[in-house]
Design a protein around this motif. Structure first.
Motif, short mmCIF file in Angstrom:
data_model
loop_
_atom_site.label_atom_id
_atom_site.label_comp_id
_atom_site.label_asym_id
_atom_site.label_seq_id
_atom_site.Cartn_x
_atom_site.Cartn_y
_atom_site.Cartn_z
N LEU A 69 -10.27 40.22 69.38
CA LEU A 69 -10.29 40.17 70.85
C LEU A 69 -11.41 39.25 71.34
O LEU A 69 -11.23 38.52 72.33
CB LEU A 69 -10.47 41.57 71.42
CG LEU A 69 -9.29 42.53 71.24
CD1 LEU A 69 -9.61 43.88 71.89
CD2 LEU A 69 -8.00 41.96 71.83
N HIS A 70 -12.54 39.27 70.66
CA HIS A 70 -13.64 38.38 71.01
C HIS A 70 -13.21 36.93 70.86
O HIS A 70 -13.47 36.09 71.75
CB HIS A 70 -14.84 38.70 70.12
CG HIS A 70 -16.04 37.85 70.36
ND1 HIS A 70 -16.46 37.46 71.63
CD2 HIS A 70 -16.93 37.28 69.50
CE1 HIS A 70 -17.54 36.71 71.54
NE2 HIS A 70 -17.83 36.57 70.25
N LEU A 71 -12.56 36.60 69.75
CA LEU A 71 -12.08 35.24 69.53
C LEU A 71 -11.01 34.86 70.55
O LEU A 71 -11.03 33.75 71.09
CB LEU A 71 -11.52 35.12 68.11
CG LEU A 71 -10.96 33.75 67.70
CD1 LEU A 71 -12.05 32.69 67.73
CD2 LEU A 71 -10.33 33.83 66.30
N LEU A 72 -10.09 35.78 70.83
CA LEU A 72 -9.03 35.50 71.80
C LEU A 72 -9.61 35.20 73.17
O LEU A 72 -9.15 34.27 73.86
CB LEU A 72 -8.07 36.69 71.87
CG LEU A 72 -6.91 36.57 72.88
CD1 LEU A 72 -6.02 35.39 72.53
CD2 LEU A 72 -6.11 37.87 72.91
N ASN A 73 -10.61 35.95 73.59
CA ASN A 73 -11.23 35.72 74.90
C ASN A 73 -11.87 34.35 74.98
O ASN A 73 -11.90 33.72 76.05
CB ASN A 73 -12.28 36.80 75.19
CG ASN A 73 -11.66 38.16 75.49
OD1 ASN A 73 -10.53 38.24 75.95
ND2 ASN A 73 -12.40 39.21 75.23
N MET A 74 -12.37 33.85 73.85
CA MET A 74 -13.00 32.53 73.85
C MET A 74 -11.98 31.40 73.90
O MET A 74 -12.19 30.40 74.59
CB MET A 74 -13.89 32.38 72.60
CG MET A 74 -15.17 33.19 72.65
SD MET A 74 -16.34 32.74 71.32
CE MET A 74 -15.51 33.48 69.91
N VAL A 75 -10.87 31.53 73.16
CA VAL A 75 -9.92 30.41 73.07
C VAL A 75 -8.84 30.45 74.14
O VAL A 75 -8.22 29.41 74.44
CB VAL A 75 -9.26 30.35 71.67
CG1 VAL A 75 -10.30 30.18 70.59
CG2 VAL A 75 -8.39 31.56 71.41
N ALA A 76 -8.58 31.63 74.72
CA ALA A 76 -7.46 31.76 75.67
C ALA A 76 -7.51 30.76 76.82
O ALA A 76 -6.48 30.15 77.16
CB ALA A 76 -7.40 33.19 76.21
N ILE A 126 1.64 23.91 68.56
CA ILE A 126 0.76 25.03 68.89
C ILE A 126 -0.38 25.19 67.89
O ILE A 126 -1.54 25.35 68.27
CB ILE A 126 1.58 26.34 68.97
CG1 ILE A 126 2.45 26.33 70.22
CG2 ILE A 126 0.67 27.56 68.95
CD1 ILE A 126 3.47 27.46 70.27
N ILE A 127 -0.07 25.14 66.59
CA ILE A 127 -1.08 25.45 65.58
C ILE A 127 -2.21 24.41 65.55
O ILE A 127 -3.39 24.78 65.58
CB ILE A 127 -0.42 25.64 64.20
CG1 ILE A 127 0.37 26.96 64.20
CG2 ILE A 127 -1.45 25.62 63.08
CD1 ILE A 127 1.16 27.24 62.96
N PRO A 128 -1.92 23.11 65.52
CA PRO A 128 -3.04 22.15 65.58
C PRO A 128 -3.84 22.27 66.88
O PRO A 128 -5.08 22.15 66.85
CB PRO A 128 -2.34 20.78 65.48
CG PRO A 128 -1.06 21.07 64.75
CD PRO A 128 -0.63 22.42 65.25
N GLU A 129 -3.17 22.50 68.01
CA GLU A 129 -3.87 22.66 69.29
C GLU A 129 -4.80 23.87 69.26
O GLU A 129 -5.94 23.81 69.72
CB GLU A 129 -2.87 22.81 70.43
CG GLU A 129 -2.15 21.54 70.81
CD GLU A 129 -1.10 21.78 71.90
OE1 GLU A 129 -0.97 22.94 72.35
OE2 GLU A 129 -0.42 20.82 72.29
N THR A 130 -4.30 24.98 68.70
CA THR A 130 -5.11 26.20 68.64
C THR A 130 -6.26 26.04 67.66
O THR A 130 -7.37 26.51 67.92
CB THR A 130 -4.23 27.40 68.25
OG1 THR A 130 -3.10 27.48 69.15
CG2 THR A 130 -5.02 28.69 68.34
N CYS A 131 -6.02 25.37 66.54
CA CYS A 131 -7.10 25.11 65.58
C CYS A 131 -8.19 24.27 66.23
O CYS A 131 -9.39 24.53 66.04
CB CYS A 131 -6.55 24.40 64.35
SG CYS A 131 -5.65 25.46 63.22
N LYS A 132 -7.79 23.27 66.99
CA LYS A 132 -8.78 22.43 67.67
C LYS A 132 -9.58 23.26 68.67
O LYS A 132 -10.81 23.09 68.80
CB LYS A 132 -8.05 21.28 68.38
CG LYS A 132 -8.98 20.20 68.91
CD LYS A 132 -8.19 19.04 69.48
CE LYS A 132 -7.42 18.31 68.40
NZ LYS A 132 -6.75 17.09 68.93
N ALA A 133 -8.91 24.20 69.36
CA ALA A 133 -9.60 25.06 70.32
C ALA A 133 -10.56 26.02 69.62
O ALA A 133 -11.67 26.27 70.11
CB ALA A 133 -8.57 25.85 71.13
#
Length: 414
Positions: A69-76, A126-133
């Protein structure tokens, strides 16, 4: 002026090329019906059940619920997309879960679409974009590179306290990351192990965390040139890293320079120490030096081993465009640091690390990369080594054999 025959020839060629061009098939449907039922079939629903089983949750995403949840809040805020009148956007939760599953399992997009209920084409974006985030939000706090003398000294203090190696600024190594041959690349990424790869160069601190990762050197370049191809080396060679000057070691009158430790794939320098070669191990002093250097250097091997064991993408040939592979690799390294700091006890247990039995002079091996698709760099040829570099290693050798000795070191050189 072109003749009429020339003009007609060009026109004829254009028409011939157009006829050969394969027409794009019209879609019979915009989206497959089962892909539109993500809320029903997606593995996101499984996560709701796994909350009751913390160990299974951790195995599924490589982190506990609160850390996720901590990680999700940062990247969302970075990965969230707006809904349109045509369709609803894929939520950040689904995007992050799919990305973490990709990293932790090494499954390809076509396979992953059946559990994520996201098309392989969408996953490819999605996956490369999320990895970059992920890398973007983690690198500032969890991927810090020392930028002052005091920060370098803080790194050295950990090595001295935990590994009895004073003035050590980090353990460095490089690995070949296996990839599928990109279209039209020929032998550009073809390495001496007869497969295609890109090289990850890394420096690890005394707590098994990456302080630097440089990825992108193609596997065809000689392993001896890996270090020289990094921005780190350029700054190191030009004295731009704010590395502290030589100082007297604690509990000693001996003045020693600050150095990095590495294996035989790297050059011996005044700021980089590596073990003696087997043929040079003629005295107890040289054997002690090798043991002490190897003891400090094992950290980087364990760090790579933990990375590969937790993120199984490193057990396969990464089958995406080389320009996008960098975001995948760097995100994995950033996640390693993030989890080492926020949930070390669950992320890596005791068996992850090399453990010494000081009485018997034996080592229980921790995690390494031998069972993965990661390949070590080759040993470097002797080449030309400066007298100054040899002198630095000899100074450390004398220190480790005298006032810098540890009670058990002779047990490991028998």
């Amino acid at each position: 002026m072109a003749s009429t025959d020339d003009v007609l020839a060009v026109v004829g060629l254009i028409f011939a090329l157009k006829e050969k061009k394969v027409k794009r098939k019209n879609r019979s449907i915009w989206c497959k019906e089962w892909l539109m039922k993500r809320r029903v079939h997606s593995h996101v629903n499984l996560l709701a059940e796994l909350k009751m089983f913390p160990k299974d949750w951790h195995n599924f995403l490589r982190m506990d619920h609160d850390t996720y949840l901590h990680l999700l809040n940062m990247v969302a805020p970075i990965i969230e997309k707006q809904d349109t009148i045509m369709r609803n956007a894929i939520p950040p939760h689904d995007r992050l879960v799919a990305t973490l599953r990709f990293l932790s399992t090494g499954r390809n997009y076509e396979d992953l679409k059946f559990s994520s209920i996201i098309s392989s084409q969408a996953l490819g974006r999605i996956i490369p974009e999320t990895c970059k985030a992920i890398y973007k939000v983690l690198r500032k706090e969890y991927f810090k590179f020392p930028r002052s003398e005091e920060e370098w000294k803080d790194v050295a203090k950990v090595f001295e306290k935990r590994w009895n190696f004073p003035h050590c600024l980090g353990a460095m190594d490089g690995k070949h990351i296996a990839i599928f041959l990109p279209a039209g690349c020929g032998s550009e990424y073809f390495n001496y192990k007869n497969h295609h790869s890109m090289v990850l160069f890394a420096i690890v601190d005394g707590n098994y965390r990456f302080i630097l990762c440089d990825f992108g050197t193609n596997g065809r370049i000689s392993d001896g040139g890996v270090l020289k191809n990094t921005m780190f080396f350029q700054k190191l060679d030009n004295n731009l890293l704010c590395i502290p000057t030589d100082t007297v070691v604690a509990n000693s009158t001996r003045k020693l320079p600050y150095v990095f430790v590495a294996d035989d794939a790297f050059p011996l320098r005044t700021d980089l120490i590596k073990p003696f070669r087997q043929a040079d191990l003629t005295t107890n002093k040289t054997r002690i030096l090798n043991y002490r250097v190897s003891r400090a250097r094992r950290i980087v091997e364990n760090a790579f081993g933990i990375l590969a064991s937790r993120f199984r993408i490193f057990h396969t040939k990464i089958s995406i465009d080389p320009k996008r592979i960098e975001s995948v690799v760097m995100a994995s390294c950033a996640l390693h640091n993030f989890l080492m700091k926020t949930s070390e006890s669950s992320y890596c247990q005791r068996e992850c690390f090399d453990v010494e039995n000081v009485d018997e002079g034996s080592i229980t091996q921790g995690y390494d990369t031998l069972d993965s698709a990661i390949v070590n760099l080759q040993r470097r040829n002797l080449g030309n080594t400066s007298i100054a570099a040899k002198k630095v290693r000899e100074e450390y050798m004398e220190y480790f054999a005298s006032e810098g000795s540890v009670p058990w070191q002779n047990n490991f050189i028998r």
